[in-house]
Motif scaffolding. Sequence first.
Motif, PDB file in Angstrom:
ATOM      1  N   GLY A 207      65.891  29.757  27.265  1.00 59.54           N
ATOM      2  CA  GLY A 207      66.295  30.186  28.605  1.00 59.54           C
ATOM      3  C   GLY A 207      67.794  30.102  28.750  1.00 59.54           C
ATOM      4  N   GLY A 208      68.470  31.219  28.523  1.00 55.36           N
ATOM      5  CA  GLY A 208      69.930  31.211  28.490  1.00 55.36           C
ATOM      6  C   GLY A 208      70.598  31.638  29.785  1.00 55.36           C
ATOM      7  N   GLY A 209      69.900  31.490  30.912  1.00 61.32           N
ATOM      8  CA  GLY A 209      70.464  31.897  32.192  1.00 61.32           C
ATOM      9  C   GLY A 209      71.465  30.902  32.742  1.00 61.32           C
ATOM     10  N   LEU A 210      71.450  30.741  34.058  1.00 58.24           N
ATOM     11  CA  LEU A 210      72.441  29.891  34.734  1.00 58.24           C
ATOM     12  C   LEU A 210      72.526  28.501  34.136  1.00 58.24           C
ATOM     13  N   MET A 211      71.394  27.793  34.043  1.00 60.04           N
ATOM     14  CA  MET A 211      71.420  26.415  33.557  1.00 60.04           C
ATOM     15  C   MET A 211      71.595  26.345  32.041  1.00 60.04           C
ATOM     16  N   GLY A 212      71.112  27.355  31.331  1.00 62.95           N
ATOM     17  CA  GLY A 212      71.345  27.387  29.886  1.00 62.95           C
ATOM     18  C   GLY A 212      72.823  27.476  29.561  1.00 62.95           C
ATOM     19  N   ARG A 213      73.557  28.301  30.329  1.00 62.12           N
ATOM     20  CA  ARG A 213      75.004  28.408  30.116  1.00 62.12           C
ATOM     21  C   ARG A 213      75.725  27.130  30.551  1.00 62.12           C
ATOM     22  N   GLU A 214      75.203  26.491  31.592  1.00 62.87           N
ATOM     23  CA  GLU A 214      75.781  25.210  32.030  1.00 62.87           C
ATOM     24  C   GLU A 214      75.620  24.159  30.929  1.00 62.87           C
ATOM     25  N   MET A 215      74.474  24.174  30.283  1.00 66.67           N
ATOM     26  CA  MET A 215      74.238  23.256  29.170  1.00 66.67           C
ATOM     27  C   MET A 215      75.225  23.526  28.038  1.00 66.67           C
ATOM     28  N   ALA A 216      75.406  24.793  27.690  1.00 70.29           N
ATOM     29  CA  ALA A 216      76.347  25.147  26.622  1.00 70.29           C
ATOM     30  C   ALA A 216      77.759  24.692  26.969  1.00 70.29           C
ATOM     31  N   SER A 217      78.147  24.858  28.221  1.00 63.05           N
ATOM     32  CA  SER A 217      79.479  24.444  28.666  1.00 63.05           C
ATOM     33  C   SER A 217      79.661  22.942  28.537  1.00 63.05           C
TER      34      SER A 217
END
Length: 374
Positions: A10-20
């Motif tokens: 799941g690479g949406g909003l929270m997935g990108r937040e995790m990556a950041s």
Amino acid sequence: MKTLRLGIIGGGLMGREMASAIGRWCALTDAPVRLELTAICDLNEQVREWFRRIPSVQLFTADSKELCASKIVDVVYVAVPHHLHESLYLQVLQSGKDLFAEKPFGIDLAAARKIRDTARELGRFVRCSSEFPFLPGVQKAVRYLRSGQLGHILEIRSGFHHASDLDPTKPINWKRQNQFCGEIGVMGDLGMHTAHVPLRLGWRPKRVYAQLQKIYTERPDGKGGMAACDTWDNALVHCDVEIAGREVPMRLETKRLAPGEMNTWYLEVFGTEGGVRYSTKETKTLWHFRRGKEQIWERYDVGMSESAFPVVTGGIFEAGFADCFQQMLASFAAEHAGQLGDRFGCATPDEAVGSHEIFAAALRSYTEKRAIDL
């Protein structure tokens, strides 16, 4: 330093937040574990492409089974709509991977219990996402609440307020439909945030009475028509909690229609000798109450120096959402390695199930118009 390799489903909003948060890992000055993002799974190719900017990501896939089977992944973070939680969480656990789960812990109480019990049977390490207790102000508040300086606790309030749905012309999305979000509605979306600190402090409700509201029953469907909007928008959950042999009222509030709010988490606890108030509306402000000959509220400015895991950011600077998310992730990684110590930990499976027990009782309370024993 041990490296923990993480994959995201799941690479949406929270997935990108995790990556950041992982990309800024160097900001943590004494984290006992290094986190590395190695794999991404999302059905949308454009979403997967966003993650190509991260050099450590080696696996890009639309197949969750491929990610779960990958030898370059130790733990999986899943951030997808609620109706997919149970199947994907179980898939992760049964593949032999540990799990960092988004809230809620499944779409309903039965799903939450099945996920917890499966993790226990398989011996997998699992925690549930709840970021806001990792803000420096909340960390300081929790230490104060554990100190016993409040005397007899009189009242507890914990809440999360949005105003995101005040506009009736806002098109419907999956969070506004029971089939995707769950019958618990806003309680599933925001409730873990409100229950995490009380449950961690041992304040488990023995009785629940709920007031639930559905304000807008339909919304534009984005195609020129209207669609049914059947989730609960606002929830007031009134609880009786036993603390030191005394019954104490506790209120958990979750609202999508809260005028004047954007994304406000708050905690208020009042006692006969002291009290504490904290709200993300004033991120660096913590209020303490103390009773003497006069009643006094003291205001403290709280900066990054109060973080559970020290960071390179100057101690006088205030924290934001990205900071508390990274602190939560650092806590997960440290506890996974058995090195959390006395620092505040992420929500456990039992706490996640405990929150679901409250929500299920709230639904029953509203339907039967009476208090429900837990």
